[in-house]
Structures are given as C-alpha cells and as structure tokens.
Scaffold this motif. Structure first.
Motif, PDB file in Angstrom:
ATOM      1  N   LEU A  45       0.827  -1.201   0.000  1.00  0.00           N
ATOM      2  CA  LEU A  45       0.000   0.000   0.000  1.00  0.00           C
ATOM      3  C   LEU A  45       0.869   1.263   0.000  1.00  0.00           C
ATOM      4  O   LEU A  45       0.588   2.222  -0.742  1.00  0.00           O
ATOM      5  N   LEU A  46       1.916   1.266   0.805  1.00  0.00           N
ATOM      6  CA  LEU A  46       2.826   2.419   0.821  1.00  0.00           C
ATOM      7  C   LEU A  46       3.509   2.602  -0.535  1.00  0.00           C
ATOM      8  O   LEU A  46       3.718   3.736  -0.993  1.00  0.00           O
ATOM      9  N   LEU A  47       3.839   1.485  -1.187  1.00  0.00           N
ATOM     10  CA  LEU A  47       4.451   1.571  -2.513  1.00  0.00           C
ATOM     11  C   LEU A  47       3.495   2.213  -3.512  1.00  0.00           C
ATOM     12  O   LEU A  47       3.899   3.074  -4.312  1.00  0.00           O
ATOM     13  N   LEU A  48       2.224   1.823  -3.465  1.00  0.00           N
ATOM     14  CA  LEU A  48       1.240   2.386  -4.388  1.00  0.00           C
ATOM     15  C   LEU A  48       1.061   3.883  -4.156  1.00  0.00           C
ATOM     16  O   LEU A  48       0.948   4.661  -5.110  1.00  0.00           O
ATOM     17  N   VAL A  49       1.031   4.282  -2.888  1.00  0.00           N
ATOM     18  CA  VAL A  49       0.917   5.714  -2.574  1.00  0.00           C
ATOM     19  C   VAL A  49       2.131   6.469  -3.118  1.00  0.00           C
ATOM     20  O   VAL A  49       1.997   7.558  -3.709  1.00  0.00           O
ATOM     21  N   ALA A  50       3.328   5.907  -2.927  1.00  0.00           N
ATOM     22  CA  ALA A  50       4.548   6.564  -3.404  1.00  0.00           C
ATOM     23  C   ALA A  50       4.539   6.691  -4.925  1.00  0.00           C
ATOM     24  O   ALA A  50       4.930   7.739  -5.474  1.00  0.00           O
ATOM     25  N   VAL A  51       4.108   5.638  -5.623  1.00  0.00           N
ATOM     26  CA  VAL A  51       4.063   5.690  -7.091  1.00  0.00           C
ATOM     27  C   VAL A  51       3.053   6.728  -7.557  1.00  0.00           C
ATOM     28  O   VAL A  51       3.316   7.507  -8.491  1.00  0.00           O
ATOM     29  N   PHE A  52       1.884   6.762  -6.919  1.00  0.00           N
ATOM     30  CA  PHE A  52       0.850   7.727  -7.296  1.00  0.00           C
ATOM     31  C   PHE A  52       1.386   9.160  -7.151  1.00  0.00           C
ATOM     32  O   PHE A  52       1.231   9.989  -8.055  1.00  0.00           O
ATOM     33  N   LEU A  53       2.035   9.454  -6.030  1.00  0.00           N
ATOM     34  CA  LEU A  53       2.555  10.795  -5.796  1.00  0.00           C
ATOM     35  C   LEU A  53       3.724  11.110  -6.730  1.00  0.00           C
ATOM     36  O   LEU A  53       3.862  12.252  -7.194  1.00  0.00           O
ATOM     37  N   ALA A  54       4.550  10.112  -7.032  1.00  0.00           N
ATOM     38  CA  ALA A  54       5.698  10.339  -7.917  1.00  0.00           C
ATOM     39  C   ALA A  54       5.225  10.683  -9.333  1.00  0.00           C
ATOM     40  O   ALA A  54       5.783  11.584  -9.987  1.00  0.00           O
ATOM     41  N   VAL A  55       4.212   9.983  -9.814  1.00  0.00           N
ATOM     42  CA  VAL A  55       3.686  10.285 -11.150  1.00  0.00           C
ATOM     43  C   VAL A  55       3.080  11.683 -11.177  1.00  0.00           C
ATOM     44  O   VAL A  55       3.210  12.422 -12.168  1.00  0.00           O
ATOM     45  N   ASP A  56       2.425  12.069 -10.087  1.00  0.00           N
ATOM     46  CA  ASP A  56       1.816  13.399 -10.034  1.00  0.00           C
ATOM     47  C   ASP A  56       2.871  14.498 -10.054  1.00  0.00           C
ATOM     48  O   ASP A  56       2.599  15.613 -10.525  1.00  0.00           O
ATOM     49  N   LEU A  57       4.080  14.213  -9.565  1.00  0.00           N
ATOM     50  CA  LEU A  57       5.147  15.214  -9.541  1.00  0.00           C
ATOM     51  C   LEU A  57       5.851  15.374 -10.888  1.00  0.00           C
ATOM     52  O   LEU A  57       6.610  16.321 -11.081  1.00  0.00           O
ATOM     53  N   LEU A  58       5.626  14.428 -11.815  1.00  0.00           N
ATOM     54  CA  LEU A  58       6.245  14.537 -13.134  1.00  0.00           C
ATOM     55  C   LEU A  58       5.718  15.769 -13.866  1.00  0.00           C
ATOM     56  O   LEU A  58       4.561  16.162 -13.694  1.00  0.00           O
ATOM     57  N   PRO A  59       6.543  16.392 -14.703  1.00  0.00           N
ATOM     58  CA  PRO A  59       6.054  17.553 -15.470  1.00  0.00           C
ATOM     59  C   PRO A  59       4.959  17.157 -16.451  1.00  0.00           C
ATOM     60  O   PRO A  59       5.044  16.112 -17.104  1.00  0.00           O
ATOM     61  N   GLY A  60       3.911  17.983 -16.527  1.00  0.00           N
ATOM     62  CA  GLY A  60       2.804  17.682 -17.411  1.00  0.00           C
ATOM     63  C   GLY A  60       1.816  16.738 -16.762  1.00  0.00           C
ATOM     64  O   GLY A  60       2.006  16.266 -15.640  1.00  0.00           O
ATOM     65  N   ASP A  61       0.722  16.465 -17.465  1.00  0.00           N
ATOM     66  CA  ASP A  61      -0.281  15.525 -16.987  1.00  0.00           C
ATOM     67  C   ASP A  61      -0.965  14.883 -18.179  1.00  0.00           C
ATOM     68  O   ASP A  61      -0.556  15.096 -19.333  1.00  0.00           O
ATOM     69  N   ALA A  62      -2.014  14.110 -17.913  1.00  0.00           N
ATOM     70  CA  ALA A  62      -2.689  13.394 -18.994  1.00  0.00           C
ATOM     71  C   ALA A  62      -3.377  14.338 -19.965  1.00  0.00           C
ATOM     72  O   ALA A  62      -3.600  13.985 -21.129  1.00  0.00           O
ATOM     73  N   ALA A  63      -3.712  15.548 -19.508  1.00  0.00           N
ATOM     74  CA  ALA A  63      -4.379  16.505 -20.396  1.00  0.00           C
ATOM     75  C   ALA A  63      -3.403  17.097 -21.398  1.00  0.00           C
ATOM     76  O   ALA A  63      -3.705  17.212 -22.590  1.00  0.00           O
ATOM     77  N   THR A  64      -2.215  17.484 -20.942  1.00  0.00           N
ATOM     78  CA  THR A  64      -1.235  18.093 -21.844  1.00  0.00           C
ATOM     79  C   THR A  64      -0.448  17.058 -22.640  1.00  0.00           C
ATOM     80  O   THR A  64       0.121  17.384 -23.677  1.00  0.00           O
TER      81      THR A  64
END
Length: 335
Positions: A45-64
């Motif tokens: 569960l902690l790994l999934l939370v870390a991955v979710f937050l790490a992807v959110d910190l990447l530049p850009g998102d699914a819209a751009t």
C-alpha cells in the motif's frame, strides 16, 4: 511405592510440558507467517501511494500529454478530475481497491479491462522464466557445491558473474542479433491474435532467455553459497563420516537446510523479473504489462501506471509470503 508413583507423575508432567512446547513451536511458524501478511500488504500500500505521488510530480499531466493546450487542456483536465487535489484523487483511487476497481484511464477505459489480457501474458512470461531459473540454477549450484574448487565450480562462478553483470536489454539485443537477424531461427517480434495472445510458442523463447540469464547467474551463486554453508554443519559432516555418497548427503542433509535461503533468492528474482519485463516486453513487442506501462508513462496516465504496479506488486507480495512460509516451516518458527 509412593515414591515411584511420584516419580511417574513427575515424568508424565514433564512429557506433557514437552509436548506442549513442541506443539507451540510447531504452530509458531505458520502463525508468524500469518502475521507477516498484513505487514506485506501495508508495504504494498505504501508503494502504491509513493508511485501515485511520484507520477503526479512529473512535469505535465494526462491533459497536456495528448497535445491539448489552453482552454481545451483545462476542460480535459476537469473531465479527468485532474483539477482536484492530489490527496483527494489518491483517496478515490484507494477506496476502489477493495472492490477490485483500479480506476479509469485517461482515454475513459476501465484500467481493469486494459490489464485483463496483458497481465496474464506477463504472468505467463514470468512463470516460465522463474521455472527455467529454478531448474538451471539448482542444477548448476548443486553440481558446483559437489565439486567445490573444481573446474565446474570455477566455470559456474565466472559465467554467473558475467550473467549478473549484463542488463536485460543487452542480452535482448544479443539474442535478437544471434537468434533472429543472423540465423533466422526465431522471430524478432511477437505476433498476437485477435484475442491478444501470442500466435506461436517459439515467440516466447527469446523473452524468456533474456529475463532468465541474469536470474540464473544470481540464483546459482545463492544455491552454491547456501549449500557450502550447510556443508560445514555438524550433522552434514557426520553424514560424510558415515560414508554416505556425496550426492545423497547434499540432497538429503544439506539441501533442506538451504531451502529458506534459496526461496528468499527466488522471491527476490520474482520482483526483478517483473521489473525487467518492462524493458524486455517493449523490445520484443510482447503483449504484456510492460508494453501498457511504457505507453501509460508517456501519457502520464496515473490510474494505468498505479494499476499495473498494483497487479505486479500483488504477485510479488504473494511470492514473498510463500518464501516466508517455507522459511517458517523449515526453521520451526525461529527468526
């Protein structure tokens, strides 16, 4: 007479107490294994939370990532829920896990449906690789342990070191050159049918070899080292002094004690296999989770990325629990 009855009663009490201690020791291993399950789940569960937050910190998102700009990008961000705080999106995704809901991709498809075919394909590839690794590593490690310091032992040590040092993509390129481009023995890419499955079994050979070679080298060294440690124990030396054949001593007396170490090494290899599958599947166009994951990373598709990690992480956690059970049963509950 009274003294004899008293001694008999005392002996009975000691026997009962001893039986109770044996029973408690016998149960300690499985009970401790059951207590490890929540701990493993919490780590996942902690790994999934870390991955979710790490992807959110990447530049850009699914819209751009799809090329949208300006008001169109803002509207798409609103439709995807990307305008909400990250903690709210994380909670919504986690709340769906107990129901088996891995969320919705940026293209509007359920992540569970996206992974329904690729994940079994990855499990097939990893399962075949793990089976080959177990067979070859045990054979090489046992033979090297039987002839410590001999030519075979030195050859296994050298080749295993080279195999461990080579990354999967280097081995994949070498296999493509030798077995496909130069000789034409095997197809260079994987072809799939309408249902997403591979069309021929020989398309599995190069991906399996590319993943297995480093893990065979790693586990052969573990098997050899574990058996060498067991050979120094008194009961193994006593078996040699009794004149038993070396192969029988190794299989009947040394190998059972080495099983916890071997199982731990294979469990570690499972995580490495699933991690290496991302690269190997992309190189061989294999229809697995690695291909889906590489595309999702390019699209910044967080639900797909975390869903793929959740599936592979659950598989690795299960293998680690099996390794813990083997250790608990072998060591009788001792840490």
């Amino acid at each position: 007479m009274a003294v004899a009855l008293s001694d008999a009663a005392t002996a009975t009490d000691r026997t009962t107490a001893g039986a109770g201690q044996v029973r408690r020791r016998t149960l300690a291993g499985p009970l401790r294994w059951l207590l490890l399950a929540p701990r493993r789940a919490a780590i996942l569960l902690l790994l999934l939370v870390a991955v979710f937050l790490a992807v959110d910190l990447l530049p850009g998102d699914a819209a751009t990532a799809t090329g949208e700009r300006g008001e169109a990008a803002e509207e798409r961000r609103r439709l995807l829920g990307l305008d909400q705080p990250v903690w709210q999106r994380l909670w919504e995704w986690l709340s769906g896990l107990p129901r088996g809901d891995l969320g919705t991709s940026a293209r509007g498809e359920p992540v569970t449906d996206l992974l329904a075919t690729p994940f079994p394909n990855t499990l097939l590839l990893s399962g075949l690789t793990l089976g080959l690794t177990v067979l070859v590593a045990l054979t090489l490690g046992c033979r090297a342990a039987l002839r410590r310091g001999g030519p075979l032992d030195r050859a296994v040590s050298l080749t295993s070191t080279v195999a461990i040092a080579l990354p999967e993509f280097v081995i994949s390129v070498g296999l493509l050159l030798t077995l496909s481009l130069w000789t034409g023995w095997l197809p260079a890419t994987t072809m799939t049918g309408a249902d997403g499955s591979i069309t021929s079994w020989n398309m599995l050979l190069m991906p399996v070899l590319a993943l297995a070679i480093p893990q065979i080298g790693w586990n052969a060294r573990i098997v050899r080292a574990a058996l060498t440690d067991q050979a120094a124990l008194p009961h193994v030396e006593a078996a040699h002094l009794d004149g038993l054949p070396s192969a029988r001593v190794l299989l009947r007396h040394a190998l059972p004690g080495a099983l916890p170490t071997i199982a731990a090494g294979l469990a570690t290899s499972t995580g490495m296999l699933l991690g290496g599958a991302v690269v190997v599947e992309s190189l061989f166009n294999y229809p697995g989770v690695g291909t889906v994951l590489s595309g999702a990373i390019a699209d910044r598709d967080t639900p797909v990325i975390v869903g793929a990690v959740a599936c592979t992480g659950a598989a690795v956690t299960l293998v680690l629990l099996i390794a813990d059970l083997i250790r608990a049963r072998t060591l009788g509950g001792r840490p």
